[in-house]
Scaffold this motif. Structure first.
Motif, mmCIF file in Angstrom:
data_model
loop_
_atom_site.group_PDB
_atom_site.id
_atom_site.type_symbol
_atom_site.label_atom_id
_atom_site.label_comp_id
_atom_site.label_asym_id
_atom_site.label_seq_id
_atom_site.Cartn_x
_atom_site.Cartn_y
_atom_site.Cartn_z
ATOM 1 N N ASN A 17 -3.247 19.151 -6.680
ATOM 2 C CA ASN A 17 -3.283 20.566 -6.282
ATOM 3 C C ASN A 17 -4.573 20.940 -5.566
ATOM 4 O O ASN A 17 -4.538 21.605 -4.527
ATOM 5 N N ILE A 18 -5.701 20.518 -6.123
ATOM 6 C CA ILE A 18 -6.980 20.895 -5.503
ATOM 7 C C ILE A 18 -7.114 20.223 -4.140
ATOM 8 O O ILE A 18 -7.565 20.833 -3.176
ATOM 9 N N ASP A 19 -6.689 18.962 -4.056
ATOM 10 C CA ASP A 19 -6.751 18.270 -2.777
ATOM 11 C C ASP A 19 -5.873 18.987 -1.747
ATOM 12 O O ASP A 19 -6.241 19.109 -0.580
ATOM 13 N N HIS A 20 -4.745 19.490 -2.197
ATOM 14 C CA HIS A 20 -3.849 20.244 -1.306
ATOM 15 C C HIS A 20 -4.533 21.539 -0.847
ATOM 16 O O HIS A 20 -4.499 21.879 0.343
ATOM 17 N N GLU A 21 -5.179 22.236 -1.782
ATOM 18 C CA GLU A 21 -5.930 23.453 -1.411
ATOM 19 C C GLU A 21 -6.998 23.141 -0.360
ATOM 20 O O GLU A 21 -7.194 23.916 0.584
ATOM 21 N N CYS A 22 -7.683 22.008 -0.554
ATOM 22 C CA CYS A 22 -8.733 21.623 0.407
ATOM 23 C C CYS A 22 -8.131 21.412 1.788
ATOM 24 O O CYS A 22 -8.673 21.867 2.800
ATOM 25 N N THR A 23 -6.996 20.706 1.839
ATOM 26 C CA THR A 23 -6.328 20.462 3.123
ATOM 27 C C THR A 23 -5.943 21.783 3.788
ATOM 28 O O THR A 23 -6.118 21.962 4.991
ATOM 29 N N GLN A 24 -5.415 22.713 2.981
ATOM 30 C CA GLN A 24 -5.007 24.015 3.524
ATOM 31 C C GLN A 24 -6.194 24.748 4.145
ATOM 32 O O GLN A 24 -6.070 25.370 5.194
ATOM 33 N N ILE A 25 -7.342 24.665 3.483
ATOM 34 C CA ILE A 25 -8.538 25.320 4.033
ATOM 35 C C ILE A 25 -8.936 24.666 5.348
ATOM 36 O O ILE A 25 -9.248 25.342 6.323
ATOM 37 N N LEU A 26 -8.870 23.331 5.391
ATOM 38 C CA LEU A 26 -9.214 22.626 6.632
ATOM 39 C C LEU A 26 -8.310 23.088 7.767
ATOM 40 O O LEU A 26 -8.756 23.318 8.886
ATOM 41 N N VAL A 27 -7.017 23.233 7.474
ATOM 42 C CA VAL A 27 -6.042 23.605 8.508
ATOM 43 C C VAL A 27 -6.209 25.058 8.918
ATOM 44 O O VAL A 27 -6.270 25.383 10.104
ATOM 45 N N ARG A 28 -6.282 25.959 7.935
ATOM 46 C CA ARG A 28 -6.221 27.392 8.239
ATOM 47 C C ARG A 28 -7.548 27.983 8.637
ATOM 48 O O ARG A 28 -7.618 28.889 9.441
ATOM 49 N N ARG A 29 -8.646 27.465 8.023
ATOM 50 C CA ARG A 29 -9.944 28.130 8.217
ATOM 51 C C ARG A 29 -10.863 27.362 9.152
ATOM 52 O O ARG A 29 -11.877 27.894 9.587
ATOM 53 N N GLN A 30 -10.537 26.092 9.386
ATOM 54 C CA GLN A 30 -11.390 25.262 10.228
ATOM 55 C C GLN A 30 -12.874 25.470 9.948
ATOM 56 O O GLN A 30 -13.636 25.894 10.822
ATOM 57 N N PRO A 31 -13.278 25.157 8.734
ATOM 58 C CA PRO A 31 -14.670 25.382 8.352
ATOM 59 C C PRO A 31 -15.633 24.477 9.128
ATOM 60 O O PRO A 31 -15.226 23.415 9.600
ATOM 61 N N ALA A 32 -16.875 24.911 9.256
ATOM 62 C CA ALA A 32 -17.893 24.100 9.932
ATOM 63 C C ALA A 32 -19.124 24.014 9.041
ATOM 64 O O ALA A 32 -19.232 24.726 8.037
ATOM 65 N N ALA A 33 -20.019 23.126 9.419
ATOM 66 C CA ALA A 33 -21.328 22.969 8.757
ATOM 67 C C ALA A 33 -21.221 22.942 7.229
ATOM 68 O O ALA A 33 -20.424 22.171 6.696
ATOM 69 N N SER A 34 -21.972 23.788 6.551
ATOM 70 C CA SER A 34 -22.054 23.673 5.089
ATOM 71 C C SER A 34 -20.714 24.008 4.417
ATOM 72 O O SER A 34 -20.410 23.484 3.345
ATOM 73 N N ASP A 35 -19.907 24.853 5.049
ATOM 74 C CA ASP A 35 -18.583 25.140 4.475
ATOM 75 C C ASP A 35 -17.703 23.895 4.514
ATOM 76 O O ASP A 35 -16.989 23.588 3.557
#
Lengths: 237, 237
Positions: free
Chosen positions: A66-84
């Motif tokens: 579940n947490i790994d899935h949440e992480c993937t979703q953030i990568l896809v939807r939020r496209q975080p950069a740098a420290s995020d």
């Protein structure tokens, strides 16, 4: 208007990051209890505690997925950069190590059931109790260091891993001596061997978690680095 | 003009994806040779081959860090979605398992040096040779399946892992019997025990790689799933 919209987005983003960190900490708490209970089970011979550890392994596995899935979703939807981005990647690596710690706890519990009602579960008791307490402290130390972005705390964990490795080597020698003196106990002693090994591996995974604290704070990948190299990285600005 | 610009971007993106896949395959090739050489070293007792495996572990470690860094760069710069994102995440998980396989190969080589010049390196020879050949085939099978998006090939690897687990259990029984019959050999036999365990673990990691093929093609996370569950997922459209 656009400003508000961006603030709104960024508020959600922070909430997402907060969520994965909290879920990781929750998983960490469960895994730490699993290890403490597994050690308790082997030292007291209480098979109910061991059964409970084995039963709860599924929960740990589900948390990882579940947490790994949440992480993937953030990568896809939020496209975080740098420290995020580093936070998301670090969380996803930490949950993998937590899952493996959960695995080792469950192995300890399984071997506990195999040595139950047998005198050889007294073997290496002191070493198991001592190393067990040490690795439980390392897990909580690594997670605390993660929560507080505390590089020094992370390095303490790496240092303690060396101590656990030494205790493991000495317990192994003790066990081999015992097996030579009483060959009929070998089958049972091998179970103790797996338990010692599992505890030692838990220490390695706690060390891995600490390495992610250094990645998070310093941005350097210190996997496969020695203690001295890690200390050097930590002292860089 | 904008069209060309997008095509250009997308061409670079594809080249980036191609690059991480190729680097992963290169790493896979090296790791496969490391395992094959480690098995060769333990069966032939050739300490130079063992030394070579230990020396090259660093290369494997560096490859993991580099490829993982490339994956992170793609996540940051290209913000991949859907199947492209799955490719990046799968590659970054596969290199982690490849690194652990490299680790186990190097452990086999270290224990080989410890049993060299000793008759007990003849122990479980047949099991080590057979299981060793099997896991080398599993690594190459898993990587081939990844390259060809071949779900059936991936499932074959999961199936073979069960066979290796059975061979491991039976080799362990053989070893324990031997230790009981000749307690003076216990110290050396424990080295063989670690080698058998390392080979068995390599099988587990090859299985993990196969699970990423199913993630890549079907989009389902099948970690912690049974063979039957994996087969069910594979048969879904």
């Amino acid at each position: 208007m656009e400003m508000n919209f961006n603030q709104h987005i960024s508020g959600q983003f922070n909430a997402d990051l907060e969520a994965i960190r909290n879920h990781m900490m929750g998983m960490g708490g469960l895994v730490e209890r699993q290890v403490a209970n597994a050690i308790e089970a082997i030292c007291s011979g209480d098979t109910r505690v061991a059964d409970d550890v084995i039963r709860r392994e599924d929960e740990v596995d589900k948390m990882e997925v579940n947490i790994d899935h949440e992480c993937t979703q953030i990568l896809v939807r939020r496209q975080p950069a740098a420290s995020d981005l580093r936070m998301v990647l670090a969380v996803s690596r930490v949950v993998r190590d937590l899952e493996r710690i959960g695995d080792e706890a469950s192995k300890i519990a399984i071997h506990t059931l195999e040595v139950a009602d047998n005198s050889s579960n007294q073997l290496c008791q002191q070493a198991m109790r001592y190393m067990g307490a040490e690795v439980v402290k390392m897990i909580s130390g690594a997670l605390d260091a993660f929560a507080r972005h505390d590089v020094d705390g992370a390095i303490d964990v790496v240092r303690n891993d060396k101590l656990v490795d030494q205790q493991y080597a000495s317990a192994l020698r003790e066990l081999i001596t015992y097996m030579m003196e009483d060959p009929r106990s070998i089958g049972q002693a091998i179970n103790i061997l797996w338990i010692l090994r599992a505890i030692e591996r838990i220490g390695d995974h706690a060390r891995n978690i600490s390495e992610q604290v250094i990645y998070l704070v310093k941005g350097t990948d210190v996997r496969h680095s020695s203690l001295t190299e890690i200390e050097e990285q930590a002292n860089k600005d």
